[in-house]
Design a protein around this motif. Sequence first.
Motif, mmCIF file in Angstrom:
data_model
loop_
_atom_site.group_PDB
_atom_site.id
_atom_site.type_symbol
_atom_site.label_atom_id
_atom_site.label_comp_id
_atom_site.label_asym_id
_atom_site.label_seq_id
_atom_site.Cartn_x
_atom_site.Cartn_y
_atom_site.Cartn_z
ATOM 1 N N GLN A 77 -10.875 84.508 -61.684
ATOM 2 C CA GLN A 77 -9.605 83.935 -62.150
ATOM 3 C C GLN A 77 -8.564 85.027 -62.364
ATOM 4 N N GLY A 78 -8.983 86.161 -62.909
ATOM 5 C CA GLY A 78 -8.051 87.274 -63.125
ATOM 6 C C GLY A 78 -7.517 87.836 -61.820
ATOM 7 N N ALA A 79 -8.392 87.994 -60.845
ATOM 8 C CA ALA A 79 -7.962 88.500 -59.537
ATOM 9 C C ALA A 79 -7.000 87.512 -58.876
ATOM 10 N N TRP A 80 -7.318 86.218 -59.007
ATOM 11 C CA TRP A 80 -6.433 85.198 -58.441
ATOM 12 C C TRP A 80 -5.049 85.251 -59.090
ATOM 13 N N SER A 81 -4.999 85.371 -60.410
ATOM 14 C CA SER A 81 -3.698 85.363 -61.095
ATOM 15 C C SER A 81 -2.853 86.576 -60.701
ATOM 16 N N VAL A 82 -3.488 87.724 -60.497
ATOM 17 C CA VAL A 82 -2.744 88.913 -60.056
ATOM 18 C C VAL A 82 -2.195 88.691 -58.643
ATOM 19 N N ARG A 83 -3.042 88.194 -57.743
ATOM 20 C CA ARG A 83 -2.582 87.923 -56.363
ATOM 21 C C ARG A 83 -1.452 86.897 -56.352
ATOM 22 N N ALA A 84 -1.599 85.847 -57.142
ATOM 23 C CA ALA A 84 -0.568 84.803 -57.192
ATOM 24 C C ALA A 84 0.748 85.375 -57.702
ATOM 25 N N ALA A 85 0.695 86.149 -58.773
ATOM 26 C CA ALA A 85 1.923 86.743 -59.324
ATOM 27 C C ALA A 85 2.592 87.653 -58.298
ATOM 28 N N GLU A 86 1.799 88.459 -57.605
ATOM 29 C CA GLU A 86 2.359 89.340 -56.570
ATOM 30 C C GLU A 86 2.945 88.538 -55.421
ATOM 31 N N ASP A 87 2.233 87.495 -54.992
ATOM 32 C CA ASP A 87 2.725 86.654 -53.891
ATOM 33 C C ASP A 87 4.044 85.980 -54.246
ATOM 34 N N TYR A 88 4.122 85.420 -55.442
ATOM 35 C CA TYR A 88 5.357 84.740 -55.851
ATOM 36 C C TYR A 88 6.513 85.733 -55.983
ATOM 37 N N SER A 89 6.231 86.900 -56.501
ATOM 38 C CA SER A 89 7.263 87.923 -56.629
ATOM 39 C C SER A 89 7.752 88.380 -55.253
ATOM 40 N N ASP A 90 6.812 88.641 -54.351
ATOM 41 C CA ASP A 90 7.177 89.053 -52.991
ATOM 42 C C ASP A 90 7.965 87.960 -52.269
ATOM 43 N N GLU A 91 7.549 86.713 -52.464
ATOM 44 C CA GLU A 91 8.247 85.598 -51.811
ATOM 45 C C GLU A 91 9.668 85.464 -52.337
ATOM 46 N N ALA A 93 11.528 87.822 -53.425
ATOM 47 C CA ALA A 93 12.299 88.922 -52.822
ATOM 48 C C ALA A 93 12.648 88.609 -51.368
ATOM 49 N N ARG A 94 11.691 88.059 -50.604
ATOM 50 C CA ARG A 94 11.972 87.705 -49.200
ATOM 51 C C ARG A 94 13.064 86.646 -49.108
ATOM 52 N N LEU A 95 12.985 85.620 -49.955
ATOM 53 C CA LEU A 95 13.996 84.560 -49.925
ATOM 54 C C LEU A 95 15.357 85.083 -50.385
#
Length: 119
Positions: A77-91, A93-95
Amino acid sequence: MSDMHTDKLPSVESLPASNTWNSALATYADCFEEWAAAGAAWQSEVSRFAERRFKDNVSTYLTLLSARDAASLWQAQGAWSVRAAEDYSDEAARLARLITSVALSGATPEAQQTTQLLG
């Protein structure tokens, strides 16, 4: 009616308003093409993001189902939350870059350069 001399009428192209209208229509057509391309790029980017997140969510769900103890659950769950936070942040920035590029498409070169310098 056969007495009319239609060859002496001005052409539409020779009217002063015609050039203004043609120029305006060309400008609006260019703007529409840019916005349509931006809309397609936006849709494509959001679709790629949703697909990435869905795959990661399913993978995490399967990992959680196969966990044998609480420590494994918390780690997944911790690894997922880190990946999700990074993905949303990167997205985000892209948008934001996509929106900025559309907003600057009609801007002067000086305004575009200033925006690039600001980051």
